[in-house]
Motif scaffolding. Structure first.
Motif, PDB file in Angstrom:
ATOM      1  N   ASP A   9       6.419  -5.238  -8.547  1.00  9.76           N
ATOM      2  CA  ASP A   9       6.335  -5.627  -9.954  1.00  9.76           C
ATOM      3  C   ASP A   9       6.043  -4.398 -10.812  1.00  9.76           C
ATOM      4  O   ASP A   9       4.951  -3.827 -10.741  1.00  9.76           O
ATOM      5  CB  ASP A   9       5.242  -6.681 -10.113  1.00  9.76           C
ATOM      6  N   ASP A  10       7.024  -3.991 -11.653  1.00  9.18           N
ATOM      7  CA  ASP A  10       6.850  -2.762 -12.427  1.00  9.18           C
ATOM      8  C   ASP A  10       5.866  -2.914 -13.577  1.00  9.18           C
ATOM      9  O   ASP A  10       5.593  -1.947 -14.295  1.00  9.18           O
ATOM     10  CB  ASP A  10       8.204  -2.239 -12.933  1.00  9.18           C
ATOM     11  N   ARG A  11       5.316  -4.106 -13.754  1.00 11.71           N
ATOM     12  CA  ARG A  11       4.271  -4.281 -14.766  1.00 11.71           C
ATOM     13  C   ARG A  11       2.914  -3.827 -14.245  1.00 11.71           C
ATOM     14  O   ARG A  11       1.976  -3.634 -15.017  1.00 11.71           O
ATOM     15  CB  ARG A  11       4.191  -5.754 -15.190  1.00 11.71           C
ATOM     16  N   LEU A  12       2.808  -3.657 -12.937  1.00 16.84           N
ATOM     17  CA  LEU A  12       1.550  -3.239 -12.324  1.00 16.84           C
ATOM     18  C   LEU A  12       1.410  -1.724 -12.367  1.00 16.84           C
ATOM     19  O   LEU A  12       2.413  -1.001 -12.379  1.00 16.84           O
ATOM     20  CB  LEU A  12       1.503  -3.702 -10.862  1.00 16.84           C
ATOM     21  N   PRO A  13       0.173  -1.211 -12.352  1.00 17.27           N
ATOM     22  CA  PRO A  13      -0.011   0.245 -12.265  1.00 17.27           C
ATOM     23  C   PRO A  13       0.522   0.768 -10.942  1.00 17.27           C
ATOM     24  O   PRO A  13       0.682   0.012  -9.965  1.00 17.27           O
ATOM     25  CB  PRO A  13      -1.534   0.412 -12.370  1.00 17.27           C
ATOM     26  N   ALA A  14       0.786   2.065 -10.898  1.00 21.68           N
ATOM     27  CA  ALA A  14       1.452   2.658  -9.737  1.00 21.68           C
ATOM     28  C   ALA A  14       0.674   2.436  -8.445  1.00 21.68           C
ATOM     29  O   ALA A  14       1.269   2.140  -7.396  1.00 21.68           O
ATOM     30  CB  ALA A  14       1.664   4.153  -9.977  1.00 21.68           C
ATOM     31  N   TYR A  15      -0.665   2.549  -8.487  1.00 19.36           N
ATOM     32  CA  TYR A  15      -1.436   2.405  -7.251  1.00 19.36           C
ATOM     33  C   TYR A  15      -1.331   0.980  -6.713  1.00 19.36           C
ATOM     34  O   TYR A  15      -1.282   0.768  -5.489  1.00 19.36           O
ATOM     35  CB  TYR A  15      -2.905   2.795  -7.467  1.00 19.36           C
ATOM     36  N   ARG A  17       1.223  -1.091  -7.192  1.00 17.08           N
ATOM     37  CA  ARG A  17       2.583  -1.255  -6.659  1.00 17.08           C
ATOM     38  C   ARG A  17       2.696  -0.596  -5.287  1.00 17.08           C
ATOM     39  O   ARG A  17       3.334  -1.138  -4.377  1.00 17.08           O
ATOM     40  CB  ARG A  17       3.589  -0.666  -7.630  1.00 17.08           C
ATOM     41  N   LEU A  18       2.060   0.556  -5.136  1.00 18.65           N
ATOM     42  CA  LEU A  18       2.082   1.230  -3.839  1.00 18.65           C
ATOM     43  C   LEU A  18       1.306   0.417  -2.809  1.00 18.65           C
ATOM     44  O   LEU A  18       1.742   0.284  -1.667  1.00 18.65           O
ATOM     45  CB  LEU A  18       1.497   2.631  -3.961  1.00 18.65           C
ATOM     46  N   ARG A  19       0.173  -0.125  -3.215  1.00 16.84           N
ATOM     47  CA  ARG A  19      -0.612  -0.965  -2.298  1.00 16.84           C
ATOM     48  C   ARG A  19       0.246  -2.117  -1.771  1.00 16.84           C
ATOM     49  O   ARG A  19       0.252  -2.411  -0.579  1.00 16.84           O
ATOM     50  CB  ARG A  19      -1.844  -1.512  -3.018  1.00 16.84           C
ATOM     51  N   ASP A  20       1.000  -2.763  -2.666  1.00 18.56           N
ATOM     52  CA  ASP A  20       1.859  -3.869  -2.250  1.00 18.56           C
ATOM     53  C   ASP A  20       2.975  -3.390  -1.325  1.00 18.56           C
ATOM     54  O   ASP A  20       3.340  -4.069  -0.358  1.00 18.56           O
ATOM     55  CB  ASP A  20       2.459  -4.564  -3.470  1.00 18.56           C
ATOM     56  N   ALA A  21       3.527  -2.210  -1.623  1.00 17.00           N
ATOM     57  CA  ALA A  21       4.607  -1.672  -0.789  1.00 17.00           C
ATOM     58  C   ALA A  21       4.085  -1.332   0.612  1.00 17.00           C
ATOM     59  O   ALA A  21       4.745  -1.621   1.616  1.00 17.00           O
ATOM     60  CB  ALA A  21       5.202  -0.430  -1.449  1.00 17.00           C
ATOM     61  N   LEU A  22       2.893  -0.743   0.683  1.00 20.05           N
ATOM     62  CA  LEU A  22       2.317  -0.412   1.984  1.00 20.05           C
ATOM     63  C   LEU A  22       1.944  -1.681   2.750  1.00 20.05           C
ATOM     64  O   LEU A  22       2.129  -1.753   3.975  1.00 20.05           O
ATOM     65  CB  LEU A  22       1.085   0.483   1.806  1.00 20.05           C
ATOM     66  N   ALA A  23       1.423  -2.677   2.039  1.00 14.28           N
ATOM     67  CA  ALA A  23       1.085  -3.951   2.682  1.00 14.28           C
ATOM     68  C   ALA A  23       2.329  -4.597   3.280  1.00 14.28           C
ATOM     69  O   ALA A  23       2.283  -5.190   4.362  1.00 14.28           O
ATOM     70  CB  ALA A  23       0.424  -4.892   1.678  1.00 14.28           C
ATOM     71  N   SER A  24       3.456  -4.468   2.588  1.00 11.22           N
ATOM     72  CA  SER A  24       4.708  -5.015   3.098  1.00 11.22           C
ATOM     73  C   SER A  24       5.135  -4.297   4.379  1.00 11.22           C
ATOM     74  O   SER A  24       5.605  -4.932   5.333  1.00 11.22           O
ATOM     75  CB  SER A  24       5.808  -4.896   2.038  1.00 11.22           C
ATOM     76  N   ARG A  25       4.950  -3.002   4.419  1.00  7.38           N
ATOM     77  CA  ARG A  25       5.303  -2.244   5.620  1.00  7.38           C
ATOM     78  C   ARG A  25       4.395  -2.621   6.786  1.00  7.38           C
ATOM     79  O   ARG A  25       4.838  -2.687   7.942  1.00  7.38           O
ATOM     80  CB  ARG A  25       5.233  -0.742   5.324  1.00  7.38           C
ATOM     81  N   ILE A  26       3.122  -2.880   6.489  1.00 10.63           N
ATOM     82  CA  ILE A  26       2.204  -3.349   7.535  1.00 10.63           C
ATOM     83  C   ILE A  26       2.657  -4.708   8.049  1.00 10.63           C
ATOM     84  O   ILE A  26       2.712  -4.955   9.256  1.00 10.63           O
ATOM     85  CB  ILE A  26       0.761  -3.432   6.990  1.00 10.63           C
ATOM     86  N   ALA A  27       2.981  -5.620   7.109  1.00  8.84           N
ATOM     87  CA  ALA A  27       3.408  -6.971   7.485  1.00  8.84           C
ATOM     88  C   ALA A  27       4.670  -6.950   8.327  1.00  8.84           C
ATOM     89  O   ALA A  27       4.866  -7.811   9.190  1.00  8.84           O
ATOM     90  CB  ALA A  27       3.629  -7.817   6.235  1.00  8.84           C
ATOM     91  N   ASN A  28       5.531  -5.969   8.103  1.00  8.40           N
ATOM     92  CA  ASN A  28       6.786  -5.861   8.848  1.00  8.40           C
ATOM     93  C   ASN A  28       6.615  -5.157  10.193  1.00  8.40           C
ATOM     94  O   ASN A  28       7.587  -4.939  10.915  1.00  8.40           O
ATOM     95  CB  ASN A  28       7.833  -5.122   8.009  1.00  8.40           C
ATOM     96  N   GLY A  29       5.371  -4.792  10.518  1.00  2.53           N
ATOM     97  CA  GLY A  29       5.089  -4.200  11.819  1.00  2.53           C
ATOM     98  C   GLY A  29       5.503  -2.752  11.959  1.00  2.53           C
ATOM     99  O   GLY A  29       5.647  -2.251  13.082  1.00  2.53           O
ATOM    100  N   GLU A  30       5.670  -2.068  10.835  1.00  2.00           N
ATOM    101  CA  GLU A  30       6.106  -0.669  10.908  1.00  2.00           C
ATOM    102  C   GLU A  30       5.052   0.215  11.545  1.00  2.00           C
ATOM    103  O   GLU A  30       5.368   1.200  12.226  1.00  2.00           O
ATOM    104  CB  GLU A  30       6.442  -0.168   9.502  1.00  2.00           C
TER     105      GLU A  30
END
Length: 243
Positions: A9-15, A17-30
């Motif tokens: 969500d580009d309405r969120l601050p960068a940190y 958005r990054l937290r969500d992106a990293l959480a997604s990578r964790i959830a995907n088992g990367e």
């Protein structure tokens, strides 16, 4: 090529958005608990962000219990282990009088099954793997568990060697199937022991039981496990601190 935050969500601050992106990578088992995630400097380069922004995102995931910092080693995905918290409701002690840590587990059943109504409602499917376990302390049975997990997410679970199933299932879910349990809801009630449960727990039919129904959720909020655990009400305790 640098990773992108375009999916967040580009309405969120960068940190955030990054937290969500990293959480997604964790959830995907990367990443797994065995190897550290990339350094903050490397992540900053991947996402074209400052190291300070990356650190703030990582700190957020540490605070949420998804990551843990190991001094001198790096930052790792935190393997879930809080299925041991079921035992906080009981006053079991070791033979030496110390508070019990994690009772042993005896696997009684593990097979493909059709979920009963409560489990099907909680999980959103009737196609499940059923696990029945007896938890014991110094050879004394203390907790009888029926556990249901969605077959689609845990393909191959029924074929795992029995020695791979330790007393705690949540780390196994993550390590073998990439399913990270983030939170769980416990519903407490009381009932009476059926003949089957009484036999397993060495009680008399009709003896009072404490009953814990738990629904566990993954990092995306999807239900991934429903279980019902029964133990003697004589050992049950509940404590609530109100400030």
């Amino acid at each position: 090529m640098s990773n992108s935050l375009n999916a967040t969500d580009d309405r969120l601050p960068a940190y955030a958005r990054l937290r969500d992106a990293l959480a997604s990578r964790i959830a995907n088992g990367e990443w797994t608990p065995d190897q550290p995630i990339p350094s903050e400097a490397r992540l900053a380069k991947e996402y074209a962000l400052s190291v300070g922004t990356v650190r703030k995102a990582v700190d957020g995931l540490v605070g949420e219990g998804l990551l843990e910092r190991r001094q001198g080693s790096g930052t790792y995905v935190k393997a879930p282990a809080f299925d041991a918290t079921l035992f906080r409701f009981f006053q079991w002690r070791e033979v030496d009088g110390n508070q019990v840590s994690i009772p042993s587990s005896n696997l009684i059943l593990r097979s493909a099954s059709t979920a009963p109504a409560e489990a099907a409602e909680a999980l959103g499917t009737t196609d499940v793997i059923k696990i029945v376990r007896l938890r014991s302390l110094s050879d004394l049975p203390v907790l009888f568990e029926e556990i249901y997990i969605p077959a689609a997410q845990f393909a191959g679970f029924a074929e795992l060697p029995e020695d791979a199933l330790g007393p705690l299932l949540y780390p196994l879910y993550f390590e073998h199937f990439g399913v990270l349990v983030k939170r769980a809801t416990d519903d407490l009630s009381f009932g009476m022991a059926s003949e089957t449960v009484a036999l397993q727990l060495r009680l008399q039919p009709g003896d009072p039981l404490a009953v814990i129904r738990r629904t566990a959720f993954d990092i995306k909020g999807n239900p991934v496990e429903w279980r019902i655990a029964r133990g003697s009400a004589a050992q049950f305790r509940y404590r609530s601190e109100i400030a």
